[in-house]
Scaffold this motif. Structure first.
Motif, PDB file in Angstrom:
ATOM      1  N   MET A  92       0.842  -1.199   0.000  1.00  0.00           N
ATOM      2  CA  MET A  92       0.000   0.000   0.000  1.00  0.00           C
ATOM      3  C   MET A  92       0.871   1.240   0.000  1.00  0.00           C
ATOM      4  O   MET A  92       1.818   1.341   0.768  1.00  0.00           O
ATOM      5  CB  MET A  92      -0.886  -0.024   1.253  1.00  0.00           C
ATOM      6  CG  MET A  92      -1.829   1.131   1.365  1.00  0.00           C
ATOM      7  SD  MET A  92      -3.252   0.932   0.303  1.00  0.00           S
ATOM      8  CE  MET A  92      -4.351   0.053   1.411  1.00  0.00           C
ATOM      9  N   ILE A  93       0.532   2.157  -0.869  1.00  0.00           N
ATOM     10  CA  ILE A  93       1.281   3.404  -0.890  1.00  0.00           C
ATOM     11  C   ILE A  93       0.963   4.206   0.372  1.00  0.00           C
ATOM     12  O   ILE A  93      -0.044   3.980   1.040  1.00  0.00           O
ATOM     13  CB  ILE A  93       0.929   4.249  -2.135  1.00  0.00           C
ATOM     14  CG1 ILE A  93      -0.586   4.498  -2.189  1.00  0.00           C
ATOM     15  CG2 ILE A  93       1.408   3.554  -3.390  1.00  0.00           C
ATOM     16  CD1 ILE A  93      -0.990   5.541  -3.204  1.00  0.00           C
ATOM     17  N   ASP A  94       1.853   5.134   0.677  1.00  0.00           N
ATOM     18  CA  ASP A  94       1.703   5.972   1.859  1.00  0.00           C
ATOM     19  C   ASP A  94       0.923   7.225   1.457  1.00  0.00           C
ATOM     20  O   ASP A  94       1.457   8.115   0.804  1.00  0.00           O
ATOM     21  CB  ASP A  94       3.096   6.330   2.377  1.00  0.00           C
ATOM     22  CG  ASP A  94       3.031   7.163   3.634  1.00  0.00           C
ATOM     23  OD1 ASP A  94       1.913   7.557   4.039  1.00  0.00           O
ATOM     24  OD2 ASP A  94       4.092   7.432   4.215  1.00  0.00           O
ATOM     25  N   LEU A  95      -0.334   7.273   1.889  1.00  0.00           N
ATOM     26  CA  LEU A  95      -1.210   8.367   1.479  1.00  0.00           C
ATOM     27  C   LEU A  95      -0.689   9.707   1.963  1.00  0.00           C
ATOM     28  O   LEU A  95      -0.797  10.726   1.284  1.00  0.00           O
ATOM     29  CB  LEU A  95      -2.629   8.109   2.005  1.00  0.00           C
ATOM     30  CG  LEU A  95      -3.737   9.039   1.501  1.00  0.00           C
ATOM     31  CD1 LEU A  95      -3.762   9.090  -0.015  1.00  0.00           C
ATOM     32  CD2 LEU A  95      -5.089   8.588   2.041  1.00  0.00           C
ATOM     33  N   LYS A  96      -0.106   9.689   3.149  1.00  0.00           N
ATOM     34  CA  LYS A  96       0.422  10.927   3.714  1.00  0.00           C
ATOM     35  C   LYS A  96       1.547  11.472   2.836  1.00  0.00           C
ATOM     36  O   LYS A  96       1.614  12.666   2.552  1.00  0.00           O
ATOM     37  CB  LYS A  96       0.936  10.651   5.124  1.00  0.00           C
ATOM     38  CG  LYS A  96       0.708  11.827   6.071  1.00  0.00           C
ATOM     39  CD  LYS A  96       1.307  11.551   7.427  1.00  0.00           C
ATOM     40  CE  LYS A  96       0.334  10.832   8.338  1.00  0.00           C
ATOM     41  NZ  LYS A  96       0.910  10.538   9.664  1.00  0.00           N
ATOM     42  N   GLN A  97       2.392  10.558   2.415  1.00  0.00           N
ATOM     43  CA  GLN A  97       3.514  10.944   1.558  1.00  0.00           C
ATOM     44  C   GLN A  97       3.001  11.519   0.235  1.00  0.00           C
ATOM     45  O   GLN A  97       3.502  12.540  -0.244  1.00  0.00           O
ATOM     46  CB  GLN A  97       4.373   9.698   1.304  1.00  0.00           C
ATOM     47  CG  GLN A  97       5.679   9.975   0.581  1.00  0.00           C
ATOM     48  CD  GLN A  97       6.322   8.667   0.103  1.00  0.00           C
ATOM     49  OE1 GLN A  97       5.882   7.574   0.456  1.00  0.00           O
ATOM     50  NE2 GLN A  97       7.360   8.777  -0.704  1.00  0.00           N
ATOM     51  N   LEU A  98       1.989  10.872  -0.317  1.00  0.00           N
ATOM     52  CA  LEU A  98       1.408  11.339  -1.572  1.00  0.00           C
ATOM     53  C   LEU A  98       0.791  12.721  -1.404  1.00  0.00           C
ATOM     54  O   LEU A  98       0.997  13.624  -2.210  1.00  0.00           O
ATOM     55  CB  LEU A  98       0.345  10.347  -2.056  1.00  0.00           C
ATOM     56  CG  LEU A  98      -0.550  10.812  -3.213  1.00  0.00           C
ATOM     57  CD1 LEU A  98       0.288  11.093  -4.461  1.00  0.00           C
ATOM     58  CD2 LEU A  98      -1.618   9.779  -3.530  1.00  0.00           C
ATOM     59  N   ARG A  99       0.052  12.880  -0.328  1.00  0.00           N
ATOM     60  CA  ARG A  99      -0.656  14.129  -0.056  1.00  0.00           C
ATOM     61  C   ARG A  99       0.323  15.276   0.094  1.00  0.00           C
ATOM     62  O   ARG A  99       0.108  16.374  -0.412  1.00  0.00           O
ATOM     63  CB  ARG A  99      -1.417  13.937   1.251  1.00  0.00           C
ATOM     64  CG  ARG A  99      -2.564  14.860   1.472  1.00  0.00           C
ATOM     65  CD  ARG A  99      -3.108  14.634   2.869  1.00  0.00           C
ATOM     66  NE  ARG A  99      -3.907  13.437   3.007  1.00  0.00           N
ATOM     67  CZ  ARG A  99      -3.934  12.679   4.117  1.00  0.00           C
ATOM     68  NH1 ARG A  99      -3.160  12.977   5.152  1.00  0.00           N
ATOM     69  NH2 ARG A  99      -4.703  11.620   4.189  1.00  0.00           N
ATOM     70  N   GLU A 100       1.431  15.001   0.787  1.00  0.00           N
ATOM     71  CA  GLU A 100       2.370  16.074   1.097  1.00  0.00           C
ATOM     72  C   GLU A 100       3.256  16.438  -0.081  1.00  0.00           C
ATOM     73  O   GLU A 100       3.749  17.547  -0.162  1.00  0.00           O
ATOM     74  CB  GLU A 100       3.235  15.672   2.305  1.00  0.00           C
ATOM     75  CG  GLU A 100       2.482  15.882   3.618  1.00  0.00           C
ATOM     76  CD  GLU A 100       3.128  15.140   4.778  1.00  0.00           C
ATOM     77  OE1 GLU A 100       4.256  14.637   4.612  1.00  0.00           O
ATOM     78  OE2 GLU A 100       2.488  15.063   5.845  1.00  0.00           O
ATOM     79  N   ASN A 101       3.467  15.475  -0.975  1.00  0.00           N
ATOM     80  CA  ASN A 101       4.404  15.724  -2.060  1.00  0.00           C
ATOM     81  C   ASN A 101       3.958  15.054  -3.347  1.00  0.00           C
ATOM     82  O   ASN A 101       4.670  14.219  -3.901  1.00  0.00           O
ATOM     83  CB  ASN A 101       5.775  15.197  -1.647  1.00  0.00           C
ATOM     84  CG  ASN A 101       6.843  16.222  -1.940  1.00  0.00           C
ATOM     85  OD1 ASN A 101       6.733  16.952  -2.936  1.00  0.00           O
ATOM     86  ND2 ASN A 101       7.840  16.276  -1.107  1.00  0.00           N
ATOM     87  N   ASP A 142       8.168  -0.842   2.785  1.00  0.00           N
ATOM     88  CA  ASP A 142       7.097  -0.993   3.777  1.00  0.00           C
ATOM     89  C   ASP A 142       5.743  -1.287   3.121  1.00  0.00           C
ATOM     90  O   ASP A 142       4.710  -1.262   3.777  1.00  0.00           O
ATOM     91  CB  ASP A 142       7.009   0.252   4.666  1.00  0.00           C
ATOM     92  CG  ASP A 142       6.590   1.499   3.893  1.00  0.00           C
ATOM     93  OD1 ASP A 142       6.266   1.401   2.695  1.00  0.00           O
ATOM     94  OD2 ASP A 142       6.591   2.585   4.492  1.00  0.00           O
ATOM     95  N   PHE A 143       5.772  -1.561   1.817  1.00  0.00           N
ATOM     96  CA  PHE A 143       4.546  -1.716   1.024  1.00  0.00           C
ATOM     97  C   PHE A 143       3.667  -2.857   1.536  1.00  0.00           C
ATOM     98  O   PHE A 143       2.469  -2.676   1.804  1.00  0.00           O
ATOM     99  CB  PHE A 143       4.952  -1.973  -0.426  1.00  0.00           C
ATOM    100  CG  PHE A 143       3.833  -1.946  -1.430  1.00  0.00           C
ATOM    101  CD1 PHE A 143       3.316  -0.746  -1.886  1.00  0.00           C
ATOM    102  CD2 PHE A 143       3.329  -3.128  -1.951  1.00  0.00           C
ATOM    103  CE1 PHE A 143       2.318  -0.716  -2.854  1.00  0.00           C
ATOM    104  CE2 PHE A 143       2.324  -3.110  -2.923  1.00  0.00           C
ATOM    105  CZ  PHE A 143       1.818  -1.902  -3.358  1.00  0.00           C
ATOM    106  N   GLN A 144       4.260  -4.024   1.699  1.00  0.00           N
ATOM    107  CA  GLN A 144       3.482  -5.171   2.185  1.00  0.00           C
ATOM    108  C   GLN A 144       3.153  -5.007   3.657  1.00  0.00           C
ATOM    109  O   GLN A 144       2.098  -5.455   4.117  1.00  0.00           O
ATOM    110  CB  GLN A 144       4.273  -6.468   1.970  1.00  0.00           C
ATOM    111  CG  GLN A 144       4.429  -6.822   0.501  1.00  0.00           C
ATOM    112  CD  GLN A 144       5.223  -8.098   0.293  1.00  0.00           C
ATOM    113  OE1 GLN A 144       6.165  -8.384   1.029  1.00  0.00           O
ATOM    114  NE2 GLN A 144       4.861  -8.865  -0.726  1.00  0.00           N
ATOM    115  N   ALA A 145       4.039  -4.368   4.386  1.00  0.00           N
ATOM    116  CA  ALA A 145       3.798  -4.150   5.816  1.00  0.00           C
ATOM    117  C   ALA A 145       2.583  -3.244   6.023  1.00  0.00           C
ATOM    118  O   ALA A 145       1.791  -3.452   6.936  1.00  0.00           O
ATOM    119  CB  ALA A 145       5.036  -3.553   6.476  1.00  0.00           C
TER     120      ALA A 145
END
Length: 427
Positions: free
Chosen positions: A1-10, A363-366
């Motif tokens: 799963m991608i990190d939504l926070k990371q996407l949102r911020e950048n 950390d994708f699978q995690a």
RNA sequence: GGAGAGGUGGCAGAGUGGUCGAAUGCGCUCGACUUGAAAUCGAGUGUACGGAAACGUACCGAGGGUUCGAAUCCCUCCCUCUCCGCCA
């Protein structure tokens, strides 16, 4: 799963990295839009919820202090509560739907390639990083393909397997079956000696497990499903081991966790009908010894290199010539940030064929499986990193042995390291 | 497959409609006492999301419902345990 926070911020940086695979601009824009809507509704909803909780408490207090339920004061509060309930009953389904939509979409986005992954559009641009064992390349000019030598020796049978099941299945007979068993034991012994803990997991896995490792929802076509039970045939032990610690918080002191597992693997091989129709290379069922690590993010690169070496060690011990290639961004698997493939020499084909794939999934699978770790004294938890690799694919190893160890007289030598396991020197 | 019991915080275990994120005990962390330790005493001790913070929201197996208010009542599902049946 991608990190939504990371996407949102950048978002720009995120998308640029993702697009090194292929173009994901559209779903990413959708995700950002859905996220925004969802968050604004959530803010609204939680404020209403707060007032509703307050009303609940107030009513409770009044009733406890003796005010009757039909007292106008209480009635007013109840009315307000009912109004809020009505509003919530509109917001809640909306929010839920948005969340589900967002989640469904996010699950289809692959992992971001590592900064160290070579750039490229397709497998043509993969990079060879190592070649080993030229001195073991067979010199015999008349090498038969492994399926021919195998049938000649009476140790492989494809025809009868079609009767039993379908095409793309094999039966091993006599020394063939013994060879497979020997290889499994050999590989597991080596890997446990290298510090991996052996696991023998269930060979049927549920939808949640396949989703956590990244096979679902996008690659449902590739797995066999038992429809009545929400169970699927294991396509790789990676799925099982990844979910071994699903929804757990692991004490950081216990990391890294190194596991290995022998399992059969079942794949539908949809969309590869013309390819590798003969032999052991592409079957619906094959055996594999898998390596899997749960590690602290700071160590995942070294752990990846070490895992690759553990896989290589088997090929080296068997004296099978191979090369290592690094997959480029365009050829990277769904969950991986960085992958090395090991390719063994197959004389009949005159080329190297994949026998192991060693990936760092970051950390994708995690995230997808909610596997975290906790450092003593630190607040909160973090997602750990997962790594997996074949150590090795057993059927393909057999194929490589049958070809590379072929003698002019039609017999096949047993690799020295394997002789104690098989109890013979020649097939 | 049939009959019954049950799923609450790291663990044990209370809580059957109201201020419960949840008593109590154990464990753990910090502090006091002590030459040191034990014992004792005091304070603290879940996760996620939102927020600069204050704080807010959610979570008592999962999902729905009733209610101003649900760990507690109702429905569905999942899982565990005991007994019976079947079975490698």
């Amino acid at each position: 799963m991608i990190d939504l926070k990371q996407l949102r911020e950048n978002p720009d940086q995120f998308l640029a990295r993702l697009n090194l695979r292929s173009d994901y601009s559209e779903p990413i824009q959708q995700i950002l839009a859905l996220d925004q809507q969802q968050r604004s509704i959530e803010m609204n909803r939680s404020q209403l919820q707060a007032r509703s909780n307050e009303i609940g408490k107030l009513v409770g207090q009044k009733m406890k202090s003796g005010v009757k339920a039909d007292d106008p004061e209480v009635q007013t509060l109840r009315d307000e509560g009912n109004q809020i309930k009505a509003q919530l009953s509109e917001l809640e389904p909306q929010e839920k739907e948005l969340k589900a939509e967002l989640e469904a979409l996010m699950l289809t986005i692959p992992n971001l390639p590592s900064e160290t992954t070579p750039l490229g559009k397709s497998e043509e641009e993969n990079v060879e990083v190592k070649r080993w064992g030229d001195e073991y390349l067979p010199t015999n000019p008349d090498i038969l393909p492994h399926w021919e030598i195998g049938e000649k020796l009476g140790i492989l049978n494809f025809e009868r397997s079609v009767k039993i099941a379908q095409s793309r299945f094999v039966s091993l007979i006599g020394a063939g079956a013994a060879l497979e068993r020997a290889l499994i034991r050999f590989m597991i012994d080596r890997q446990t000696a290298a510090g991996y803990t052996e696991i023998s997991p269930p060979f049927l896995v549920n939808t949640a497990s396949l989703t956590a490792s990244g096979q679902l929802p996008k690659f449902a076509e590739e797995s066999f499903k038992c429809d009545r039970d929400d169970l699927w045939l294991l396509p790789t032990a990676e799925v099982a081991i990844n979910s071994f610690h699903r929804d757990e918080v692991i004490d950081a002191d216990l990391l890294p966790l190194h596991y290995c597992a022998y399992t059969p693997c079942f794949r539908r091989e949809a969309g590869s009908y013309g390819r590798d129709t003969r032999g052991l290379i592409r079957l619906h069922q094959f055996d594999k010894v898998e390596l899997f690590k749960f590690v602290h993010p700071d160590t995942s690169e070294q752990e990846h290199q070490a895992l690759l070496q553990n896989a290589e060690a088997i090929l080296q011990a068997l004296k099978l010539p191979y090369r290592a290639i690094e997959l480029c961004t365009g050829d990277l698997g769904f969950s991986a940030i960085k992958t090395y493939d090991l390719e063994v020499w197959l004389p009949s084909a005159g080329k190297y064929r994949e026998i192991s794939s060693c990936s760092n999934c970051g950390d994708f699978q995690a995230r997808r499986g909610n596997v975290r770790f906790k450092e003593a004294g630190k607040k909160g938890t973090q997602f750990l990193h997962t790594l997996n690799g074949s150590g090795l694919a057993v059927g393909r190893t057999m194929a490589a042995i049958l070809e590379n160890y072929q003698q002019p007289d039609g017999t096949v030598l047993v690799p020295e390291a394997l002789q104690p396991y098989l109890g013979r020197e020649v097939l």
